[in-house]
Design a protein around this motif. Structure first.
Motif, PDB file in Angstrom:
ATOM      1  N   VAL A  78       0.685  -1.255   0.095  1.00 60.01           N
ATOM      2  CA  VAL A  78       0.094   0.018  -0.078  1.00 60.01           C
ATOM      3  C   VAL A  78       0.898   1.273   0.043  1.00 60.01           C
ATOM      4  O   VAL A  78       2.055   1.130   0.280  1.00 60.01           O
ATOM      5  CB  VAL A  78      -0.935   0.070   1.329  1.00 60.01           C
ATOM      6  CG1 VAL A  78      -1.861  -1.123   1.134  1.00 60.01           C
ATOM      7  CG2 VAL A  78      -0.336   0.238   2.533  1.00 60.01           C
ATOM      8  N   LYS A  79       0.214   2.209  -0.452  1.00 64.07           N
ATOM      9  CA  LYS A  79       0.968   3.697  -0.168  1.00 64.07           C
ATOM     10  C   LYS A  79       0.221   4.642   0.524  1.00 64.07           C
ATOM     11  O   LYS A  79      -1.252   4.774   0.591  1.00 64.07           O
ATOM     12  CB  LYS A  79       0.880   4.083  -1.735  1.00 64.07           C
ATOM     13  CG  LYS A  79       1.606   5.352  -1.704  1.00 64.07           C
ATOM     14  CD  LYS A  79       1.895   6.033  -3.069  1.00 64.07           C
ATOM     15  CE  LYS A  79       2.542   7.251  -3.255  1.00 64.07           C
ATOM     16  NZ  LYS A  79       2.440   8.015  -4.488  1.00 64.07           N
ATOM     17  N   LEU A  80       0.661   5.156   1.691  1.00 65.67           N
ATOM     18  CA  LEU A  80       0.220   6.231   2.585  1.00 65.67           C
ATOM     19  C   LEU A  80       0.478   7.324   1.825  1.00 65.67           C
ATOM     20  O   LEU A  80       1.514   7.830   1.362  1.00 65.67           O
ATOM     21  CB  LEU A  80       0.525   6.001   3.835  1.00 65.67           C
ATOM     22  CG  LEU A  80       0.483   4.716   4.684  1.00 65.67           C
ATOM     23  CD1 LEU A  80       1.223   4.901   5.937  1.00 65.67           C
ATOM     24  CD2 LEU A  80      -1.057   4.895   4.862  1.00 65.67           C
ATOM     25  N   VAL A  81      -0.812   8.326   1.631  1.00 63.79           N
ATOM     26  CA  VAL A  81      -0.662   9.543   0.922  1.00 63.79           C
ATOM     27  C   VAL A  81      -1.223  10.710   1.952  1.00 63.79           C
ATOM     28  O   VAL A  81      -1.797  10.362   2.762  1.00 63.79           O
ATOM     29  CB  VAL A  81      -1.491   9.534  -0.393  1.00 63.79           C
ATOM     30  CG1 VAL A  81      -0.800   8.478  -1.296  1.00 63.79           C
ATOM     31  CG2 VAL A  81      -3.059   9.215  -0.395  1.00 63.79           C
ATOM     32  N   GLY A  82      -1.161  11.780   1.358  1.00 64.07           N
ATOM     33  CA  GLY A  82      -1.473  13.081   2.063  1.00 64.07           C
ATOM     34  C   GLY A  82      -0.765  13.142   3.399  1.00 64.07           C
ATOM     35  O   GLY A  82       0.378  12.684   3.521  1.00 64.07           O
ATOM     36  N   ALA A  83      -1.199  13.405   4.402  1.00 65.26           N
ATOM     37  CA  ALA A  83      -0.541  13.545   5.738  1.00 65.26           C
ATOM     38  C   ALA A  83      -0.112  12.339   6.258  1.00 65.26           C
ATOM     39  O   ALA A  83       1.132  12.514   6.928  1.00 65.26           O
ATOM     40  CB  ALA A  83      -1.493  14.169   6.915  1.00 65.26           C
ATOM     41  N   MET A 142       3.646   2.737  12.143  1.00 62.95           N
ATOM     42  CA  MET A 142       3.023   2.330  13.277  1.00 62.95           C
ATOM     43  C   MET A 142       1.351   2.201  12.576  1.00 62.95           C
ATOM     44  O   MET A 142       0.811   1.162  12.952  1.00 62.95           O
ATOM     45  CB  MET A 142       2.800   3.201  14.627  1.00 62.95           C
ATOM     46  CG  MET A 142       2.057   2.223  15.550  1.00 62.95           C
ATOM     47  SD  MET A 142       2.310   3.300  17.128  1.00 62.95           S
ATOM     48  CE  MET A 142       4.020   2.792  17.678  1.00 62.95           C
ATOM     49  N   THR A 143       1.098   3.195  11.948  1.00 59.73           N
ATOM     50  CA  THR A 143      -0.175   3.298  11.171  1.00 59.73           C
ATOM     51  C   THR A 143      -0.378   2.132  10.463  1.00 59.73           C
ATOM     52  O   THR A 143      -1.334   1.148  10.467  1.00 59.73           O
ATOM     53  CB  THR A 143      -0.574   4.623  10.416  1.00 59.73           C
ATOM     54  OG1 THR A 143      -0.651   5.607  11.470  1.00 59.73           O
ATOM     55  CG2 THR A 143      -1.708   4.509   9.949  1.00 59.73           C
ATOM     56  N   LEU A 144       0.720   1.849   9.652  1.00 58.25           N
ATOM     57  CA  LEU A 144       0.899   0.732   8.731  1.00 58.25           C
ATOM     58  C   LEU A 144       0.824  -0.835   9.483  1.00 58.25           C
ATOM     59  O   LEU A 144      -0.096  -1.533   8.904  1.00 58.25           O
ATOM     60  CB  LEU A 144       2.054   0.817   7.599  1.00 58.25           C
ATOM     61  CG  LEU A 144       2.028   0.038   6.572  1.00 58.25           C
ATOM     62  CD1 LEU A 144       1.217   0.128   5.608  1.00 58.25           C
ATOM     63  CD2 LEU A 144       3.625  -0.109   6.052  1.00 58.25           C
ATOM     64  N   LYS A 145       1.457  -0.648  10.127  1.00 54.23           N
ATOM     65  CA  LYS A 145       1.766  -2.023  10.942  1.00 54.23           C
ATOM     66  C   LYS A 145       0.693  -2.400  12.094  1.00 54.23           C
ATOM     67  O   LYS A 145       0.185  -3.529  11.984  1.00 54.23           O
ATOM     68  CB  LYS A 145       3.033  -2.162  11.756  1.00 54.23           C
ATOM     69  CG  LYS A 145       4.345  -2.228  10.566  1.00 54.23           C
ATOM     70  CD  LYS A 145       4.064  -3.676   9.798  1.00 54.23           C
ATOM     71  CE  LYS A 145       5.226  -3.714   9.015  1.00 54.23           C
ATOM     72  NZ  LYS A 145       4.868  -5.081   7.926  1.00 54.23           N
ATOM     73  N   GLU A 185      -2.164  -3.277   8.782  1.00 49.37           N
ATOM     74  CA  GLU A 185      -1.886  -4.771   8.913  1.00 49.37           C
ATOM     75  C   GLU A 185      -2.705  -5.560   9.673  1.00 49.37           C
ATOM     76  O   GLU A 185      -3.080  -6.534   9.439  1.00 49.37           O
ATOM     77  CB  GLU A 185      -0.466  -4.999   9.156  1.00 49.37           C
ATOM     78  CG  GLU A 185       0.053  -6.326   8.863  1.00 49.37           C
ATOM     79  CD  GLU A 185       1.620  -6.406   9.157  1.00 49.37           C
ATOM     80  OE1 GLU A 185       2.391  -6.522   8.199  1.00 49.37           O
ATOM     81  OE2 GLU A 185       2.061  -6.756  10.414  1.00 49.37           O
ATOM     82  N   ARG A 186      -2.980  -4.908  11.050  1.00 52.46           N
ATOM     83  CA  ARG A 186      -3.654  -5.841  11.936  1.00 52.46           C
ATOM     84  C   ARG A 186      -4.929  -6.014  11.362  1.00 52.46           C
ATOM     85  O   ARG A 186      -5.613  -7.273  11.602  1.00 52.46           O
ATOM     86  CB  ARG A 186      -3.565  -5.168  13.229  1.00 52.46           C
ATOM     87  CG  ARG A 186      -4.139  -6.093  14.352  1.00 52.46           C
ATOM     88  CD  ARG A 186      -4.134  -5.216  15.554  1.00 52.46           C
ATOM     89  NE  ARG A 186      -5.528  -4.275  15.751  1.00 52.46           N
ATOM     90  CZ  ARG A 186      -5.525  -3.154  16.126  1.00 52.46           C
ATOM     91  NH1 ARG A 186      -4.522  -2.741  16.828  1.00 52.46           N
ATOM     92  NH2 ARG A 186      -6.591  -2.520  16.008  1.00 52.46           N
ATOM     93  N   THR A 187      -5.662  -5.034  10.745  1.00 48.01           N
ATOM     94  CA  THR A 187      -6.997  -5.208  10.506  1.00 48.01           C
ATOM     95  C   THR A 187      -7.158  -6.050   9.329  1.00 48.01           C
ATOM     96  O   THR A 187      -8.052  -6.910   9.363  1.00 48.01           O
ATOM     97  CB  THR A 187      -7.579  -3.743  10.099  1.00 48.01           C
ATOM     98  OG1 THR A 187      -7.551  -2.855  11.347  1.00 48.01           O
ATOM     99  CG2 THR A 187      -9.032  -4.040   9.724  1.00 48.01           C
ATOM    100  N   LEU A 188      -6.288  -6.053   8.510  1.00 44.55           N
ATOM    101  CA  LEU A 188      -6.205  -6.717   7.261  1.00 44.55           C
ATOM    102  C   LEU A 188      -6.294  -8.439   7.527  1.00 44.55           C
ATOM    103  O   LEU A 188      -6.594  -9.238   7.096  1.00 44.55           O
ATOM    104  CB  LEU A 188      -5.264  -6.478   5.976  1.00 44.55           C
ATOM    105  CG  LEU A 188      -5.586  -5.120   5.315  1.00 44.55           C
ATOM    106  CD1 LEU A 188      -4.329  -4.888   4.605  1.00 44.55           C
ATOM    107  CD2 LEU A 188      -6.812  -5.607   4.296  1.00 44.55           C
TER     108      LEU A 188
END
Length: 73
Positions: free
Chosen positions: A36-41, A50-53, A57-60
């Motif tokens: 995935v690509k995190l965009v914007g802020a 941390m948001t990613l993992k 990731e946890r939710t997926l």
């Protein structure tokens, strides 16, 4: 699997958008690695890893069988 991943990303997207960011799906490998690509802020935030993992990731992993890892593009 890609459609299930898209649906789950739609569930987490409002929380990211509330902080001025978003997430874009880049790829889902046959091995279950979601890119995935995190965009914007979110793209420049020091907490993006941390948001990613811990978030995406946890939710997926909880909601989509076969997801093994989420990585940033």
């Amino acid at each position: 699997m890609i459609e299930e991943v898209k649906k789950v990303l739609d569930l987490v997207r409002p929380a990211l958008q509330a902080d001025g960011g978003d997430v874009e799906l880049v790829d889902v490998s046959p091995e279950g690695v979601v890119k995935v690509k995190l965009v914007g802020a979110c793209g420049h935030c020091p907490m993006s890893t941390m948001t990613l993992k811990m978030g995406i990731e946890r939710t997926l992993k909880e909601k989509v069988p076969g997801v093994t890892e989420v990585i940033a593009a």
